[in-house]
Motif scaffolding. Structure first.
Motif, PDB file in Angstrom:
ATOM      1  N   GLN A 128       0.821  -1.206   0.000  1.00  0.00           N
ATOM      2  CA  GLN A 128       0.000   0.000   0.000  1.00  0.00           C
ATOM      3  C   GLN A 128       0.864   1.270   0.000  1.00  0.00           C
ATOM      4  O   GLN A 128       1.942   1.309   0.592  1.00  0.00           O
ATOM      5  CB  GLN A 128      -0.921   0.015   1.222  1.00  0.00           C
ATOM      6  CG  GLN A 128      -1.979   1.103   1.200  1.00  0.00           C
ATOM      7  CD  GLN A 128      -2.857   1.066   2.433  1.00  0.00           C
ATOM      8  OE1 GLN A 128      -2.414   1.397   3.528  1.00  0.00           O
ATOM      9  NE2 GLN A 128      -4.112   0.648   2.264  1.00  0.00           N
ATOM     10  N   HIS A 129       0.352   2.320  -0.658  1.00  0.00           N
ATOM     11  CA  HIS A 129       0.995   3.633  -0.727  1.00  0.00           C
ATOM     12  C   HIS A 129      -0.047   4.700  -0.435  1.00  0.00           C
ATOM     13  O   HIS A 129      -1.242   4.444  -0.513  1.00  0.00           O
ATOM     14  CB  HIS A 129       1.571   3.873  -2.123  1.00  0.00           C
ATOM     15  CG  HIS A 129       2.218   2.672  -2.730  1.00  0.00           C
ATOM     16  ND1 HIS A 129       1.487   1.639  -3.276  1.00  0.00           N
ATOM     17  CD2 HIS A 129       3.518   2.326  -2.839  1.00  0.00           C
ATOM     18  CE1 HIS A 129       2.317   0.706  -3.704  1.00  0.00           C
ATOM     19  NE2 HIS A 129       3.546   1.088  -3.446  1.00  0.00           N
ATOM     20  N   GLU A 130       0.437   5.911  -0.161  1.00  0.00           N
ATOM     21  CA  GLU A 130      -0.482   7.013   0.128  1.00  0.00           C
ATOM     22  C   GLU A 130      -0.142   8.212  -0.756  1.00  0.00           C
ATOM     23  O   GLU A 130       1.021   8.618  -0.861  1.00  0.00           O
ATOM     24  CB  GLU A 130      -0.396   7.405   1.596  1.00  0.00           C
ATOM     25  CG  GLU A 130      -1.417   8.455   1.995  1.00  0.00           C
ATOM     26  CD  GLU A 130      -1.490   8.660   3.493  1.00  0.00           C
ATOM     27  OE1 GLU A 130      -2.230   9.562   3.925  1.00  0.00           O
ATOM     28  OE2 GLU A 130      -0.813   7.919   4.231  1.00  0.00           O
ATOM     29  N   GLU A 185      -6.885   7.520  -2.377  1.00  0.00           N
ATOM     30  CA  GLU A 185      -5.845   8.142  -1.543  1.00  0.00           C
ATOM     31  C   GLU A 185      -4.824   7.112  -1.077  1.00  0.00           C
ATOM     32  O   GLU A 185      -3.626   7.384  -0.996  1.00  0.00           O
ATOM     33  CB  GLU A 185      -6.481   8.828  -0.337  1.00  0.00           C
ATOM     34  CG  GLU A 185      -5.481   9.545   0.555  1.00  0.00           C
ATOM     35  CD  GLU A 185      -6.144  10.323   1.673  1.00  0.00           C
ATOM     36  OE1 GLU A 185      -5.434  10.778   2.585  1.00  0.00           O
ATOM     37  OE2 GLU A 185      -7.393  10.475   1.638  1.00  0.00           O
ATOM     38  N   ARG A 186      -5.291   5.909  -0.767  1.00  0.00           N
ATOM     39  CA  ARG A 186      -4.403   4.789  -0.431  1.00  0.00           C
ATOM     40  C   ARG A 186      -4.594   3.725  -1.501  1.00  0.00           C
ATOM     41  O   ARG A 186      -5.694   3.200  -1.666  1.00  0.00           O
ATOM     42  CB  ARG A 186      -4.720   4.240   0.960  1.00  0.00           C
ATOM     43  CG  ARG A 186      -4.341   5.210   2.078  1.00  0.00           C
ATOM     44  CD  ARG A 186      -4.717   4.695   3.455  1.00  0.00           C
ATOM     45  NE  ARG A 186      -4.251   5.590   4.505  1.00  0.00           N
ATOM     46  CZ  ARG A 186      -4.860   6.708   4.885  1.00  0.00           C
ATOM     47  NH1 ARG A 186      -6.006   7.049   4.285  1.00  0.00           N
ATOM     48  NH2 ARG A 186      -4.363   7.470   5.830  1.00  0.00           N
ATOM     49  N   ARG A 220       5.538   5.799   0.715  1.00  0.00           N
ATOM     50  CA  ARG A 220       5.340   4.562   1.476  1.00  0.00           C
ATOM     51  C   ARG A 220       6.444   4.498   2.518  1.00  0.00           C
ATOM     52  O   ARG A 220       7.630   4.561   2.179  1.00  0.00           O
ATOM     53  CB  ARG A 220       5.379   3.330   0.575  1.00  0.00           C
ATOM     54  CG  ARG A 220       5.359   2.022   1.364  1.00  0.00           C
ATOM     55  CD  ARG A 220       5.344   0.783   0.487  1.00  0.00           C
ATOM     56  NE  ARG A 220       5.677  -0.386   1.276  1.00  0.00           N
ATOM     57  CZ  ARG A 220       4.848  -0.996   2.116  1.00  0.00           C
ATOM     58  NH1 ARG A 220       3.612  -0.546   2.247  1.00  0.00           N
ATOM     59  NH2 ARG A 220       5.235  -2.033   2.821  1.00  0.00           N
TER      60      ARG A 220
END
Length: 259
Positions: free
Chosen positions: A129-131, A147-148, A177
């Motif tokens: 996962q990334h933001e 957003e995520r 991340r």
């Protein structure tokens, strides 16, 4: 395969091993380019002129961008593969069009534009996962992501600082991340846009989410251990696959662009 790339999107395959699995990476990227937009793939060791391409997409690689960076800093390029990388890097530095770099390709884009690369202590694999940053939320391409968002990973090198060369008009981090840059955008003075994304959009699909982990099983288990390898095969239940659409959006955004 013809290497006449004029007016087409050029997909550069940076994988040194020319076997069906690595050649397939071009097909996986090409499958995300909309119909009506022409593309041609070629290997980084080929001597081709891509200056007439409407844009470039740069693949990942098992080669190390930080190793190449160190060679450049020492002024001595070692090995046939890295000599070919050096030749491509010089062409990329002179290229006037837009680019979309993936993993190694993202790191090479940052390098040729004055950014700095770093290396993690351990390999980072899995569907992770990334933001999005505030800049990412506003971006025409990455702003379409949640957003995520999730993406397919297998890397140790990373982009440490953004492009800051004399031709860079602006540069922004689009996604993070664990405190590291995982997507960026650099705009050139001539209007060309360069994206870099650490996870692999072309692998961020239900059928390929852990392809990179499975494909490197014997090596990766030795690097991170059996338990962490098994964990890297787990796809989170809330995982999405929107990242793949960034290649499609990029291709659409540069259609008609002539560098």
């Amino acid at each position: 395969m013809s290497t006449d790339l004029t007016g087409k999107i050029g997909i550069i395959n940076f994988n040194p091993d020319q076997n069906p699995d690595t050649i397939e990476y071009i097909d996986k990227i090409g499958a995300l380019i909309p119909q009506g937009i022409e593309y041609r793939g070629f290997h980084f060791t080929e001597q081709v002129d891509f200056s007439g391409c409407s844009a470039l997409i740069l693949s990942g690689s098992k080669l190390s961008a930080t190793n190449y960076q160190k060679m450049v800093q020492k002024g001595a390029i070692e090995g046939a593969d890295y000599l070919s990388i050096d030749g491509i890097a010089k062409k990329l530095a002179a290229y006037q069009g837009s680019m979309f770099g993936i993993c190694f390709g993202a790191q090479l884009v940052a390098h040729v534009m004055g950014g700095r690369l770093g290396k993690l202590v351990r390999v980072e694999p899995g569907y992770l996962q990334h933001e999005l940053t505030d800049a990412g939320k506003k971006d025409l391409i990455f702003g379409k992501l949640p957003e995520r968002f999730y993406g397919a990973h297998l890397h140790q090198d990373y982009v440490d600082t953004l492009p800051n060369g004399e031709l860079v008009k602006s540069a922004d981090v689009l996604a993070m991340r664990n405190g590291f840059i995982h997507a960026f955008k650099a705009v050139c003075a001539n209007g060309a846009v360069r994206y870099g994304v650490q996870p692999h959009p072309e692998m961020s699909t239900p059928e390929n989410a852990v392809f990179l982990v499975r494909h490197t099983k014997s090596w990766l288990e030795g690097e991170i251990g059996r338990e962490e390898y098994e964990n890297a095969l787990i796809i989170p239940t809330d995982a999405g696959y929107e990242l793949a659409e960034t290649i499609t959006q990029f291709a659409q955004s540069i259609k008609g662009f002539s560098g």
